[in-house]
Design an enzyme around this catalytic site. Structure first.
Site, short mmCIF file in Angstrom:
data_model
loop_
_atom_site.label_atom_id
_atom_site.label_comp_id
_atom_site.label_asym_id
_atom_site.label_seq_id
_atom_site.Cartn_x
_atom_site.Cartn_y
_atom_site.Cartn_z
N ASP A 25 0.87 -1.17 0.00
CA ASP A 25 0.00 0.00 0.00
C ASP A 25 0.90 1.22 0.00
O ASP A 25 2.10 1.13 0.27
CB ASP A 25 -0.90 -0.01 1.25
CG ASP A 25 -1.80 1.22 1.30
OD1 ASP A 25 -2.30 1.63 0.24
OD2 ASP A 25 -1.98 1.79 2.40
N SER A 26 0.29 2.37 -0.26
CA SER A 26 1.03 3.62 -0.21
C SER A 26 1.54 3.90 1.21
O SER A 26 2.46 4.68 1.39
CB SER A 26 0.12 4.76 -0.66
OG SER A 26 -1.07 4.74 0.11
N CYS B 48 -3.70 -1.00 -2.06
CA CYS B 48 -4.01 0.41 -2.29
C CYS B 48 -5.03 0.53 -3.43
O CYS B 48 -4.78 0.04 -4.53
CB CYS B 48 -2.72 1.14 -2.66
SG CYS B 48 -2.97 2.87 -3.03
N CYS C 283 -11.22 2.92 -0.49
CA CYS C 283 -9.92 3.43 -0.04
C CYS C 283 -9.53 2.66 1.22
O CYS C 283 -10.38 2.37 2.06
CB CYS C 283 -10.03 4.93 0.27
SG CYS C 283 -8.54 5.63 1.01
N GLU D 54 -5.84 8.51 9.76
CA GLU D 54 -4.46 8.44 10.29
C GLU D 54 -4.37 9.01 11.69
O GLU D 54 -3.64 8.52 12.53
CB GLU D 54 -3.50 9.18 9.36
CG GLU D 54 -3.52 8.63 7.97
CD GLU D 54 -2.15 8.28 7.45
OE1 GLU D 54 -1.16 8.77 8.01
OE2 GLU D 54 -2.09 7.51 6.47
N HIS E 109 -8.17 3.51 3.88
CA HIS E 109 -8.35 4.16 5.18
C HIS E 109 -9.80 4.21 5.65
O HIS E 109 -10.06 4.37 6.83
CB HIS E 109 -7.84 5.60 5.10
CG HIS E 109 -6.34 5.71 5.04
ND1 HIS E 109 -5.60 5.10 4.06
CD2 HIS E 109 -5.47 6.35 5.85
CE1 HIS E 109 -4.32 5.38 4.26
NE2 HIS E 109 -4.22 6.13 5.34
N1 DGL Z 1 -3.97 3.77 0.01
C1 DGL Z 1 -4.72 4.81 -0.65
C2 DGL Z 1 -5.94 4.20 -1.34
O1 DGL Z 1 -6.46 3.18 -0.94
C3 DGL Z 1 -5.15 5.89 0.30
C4 DGL Z 1 -4.02 6.74 0.80
C5 DGL Z 1 -3.27 7.45 -0.30
O2 DGL Z 1 -3.81 8.38 -0.91
O3 DGL Z 1 -2.16 7.04 -0.58
O4 DGL Z 1 -6.41 4.74 -2.31
#
Ligand code: DGL
Length: 266
Positions: A9-10, A72, A183, A151, A185
């Site tokens: 993931d990011s 992600c 997403c 977060e 999060h």
């Molecule tokens: N992991 C990203 C997503 O699921 C969310 C956080 C980001 O923007 O990197 O799209």
């Protein structure tokens, strides 16, 4: 020990996906890579996200993974085809499983999607939902502020409710009966999103967690699955932010004690 499943993931949000996979397939060994040095991906161009995604995948391949899960949503939206063409192991994204569960849950065929700006502009949820039900109507809404709120652990109360109210208005006007959380999060804000949406709509709404949907879909793959005791979880990060431990344990739903966490360079 059998080969692990690689997940990237990011940042740390994809730990919601690792947590769901751990729940569905507890004996699997997992290697999780969070690109904490370059988060967020959701506000960057598709070209940049594809480049980052290739770097993450290459790093995980060095752990001899048997499957790559792109946790992600933004990377799943723009980089999945490129990764599938480069890798000779199965590559699973989070969008198709979430879309499938959303289509099955919706009675009216009016489906809302909350996601980052990058995921919304990729059109990936529309394509995945229409592949399941061409007659479905999809209403995709960017909700970028939910990322920092998750977060910070600011997931209930006045501030997230205000953000939810603002982001959900277009979906309420469209009278959706299902909302897909597109997403990593957003599952942390599940309760707030559900409650605000149901209040504004005046009727019940199904909120789909694409992390859970993805974990469920892995069981359908022809994989050499592990049996027996609890698998190991190794966490790799490209930077160690100050908030790391607090955020990571929130996303993972457990304390970090005893976990193998390493900083790596891509
Ligand atoms: N992991 C990203 C997503 O699921 C969310 C956080 C980001 O923007 O990197 O799209």
């Amino acid at each position: 020990m059998g080969k692990p499943i690689g997940i990237f993931d990011s940042g740390l949000g994809g730990l919601t996906v690792a947590r769901a996979i751990r729940g569905a397939l507890p004996a699997e060994h997992l290697v999780y890579l969070g690109d904490t040095a370059r988060v967020p991906y959701g506000t960057r161009s598709a070209e940049t996200v594809v480049r980052y995604a290739i770097g993450c995948a290459e790093r995980l391949l060095s752990h001899d993974i048997k499957l790559l899960v792109v946790a992600c949503n933004t990377a799943s939206g723009v980089a999945l085809e490129e990764l599938r063409s480069r890798l000779d192991i199965p590559v699973v994204g989070v969008i198709e499983p979430g879309a499938q569960v959303g289509v099955r849950a919706s009675r009216s065929g009016r489906i809302g999607v909350l996601a980052t700006p990058g995921t919304v502009s990729s059109g990936a949820y529309e394509r995945a939902i229409h592949a399941e039900n061409p007659a479905a109507q999809v209403f995709a809404q960017p909700a970028p502020l939910f990322v920092p709120l998750a977060e910070e652990g600011w997931v209930t109360g006045e501030v997230p409710r205000l953000a939810a109210d603002r982001y959900l208005r277009p979906l309420v006007e469209a009278d959706v009966d299902t909302i897909v959380l597109g997403c990593t999060h957003y599952p942390l804000l599940h309760e707030t999103i559900h409650d605000v949406a149901a209040e504004l709509l005046g009727h019940e709404v199904v909120v789909v967690d694409s992390a859970e949907a993805t974990a469920g879909a892995l069981g359908d793959l022809e994989l050499d699955l592990e049996a027996g005791s609890e698998g190991e979880l190794q966490i790799l990060v490209t930077d160690l932010p100050g908030q790391f431990a607090a955020s990571a344990s929130r996303f993972l739903g457990r304390p970090l004690d005893g976990l193998d966490i390493r900083a790596v360079d891509l």
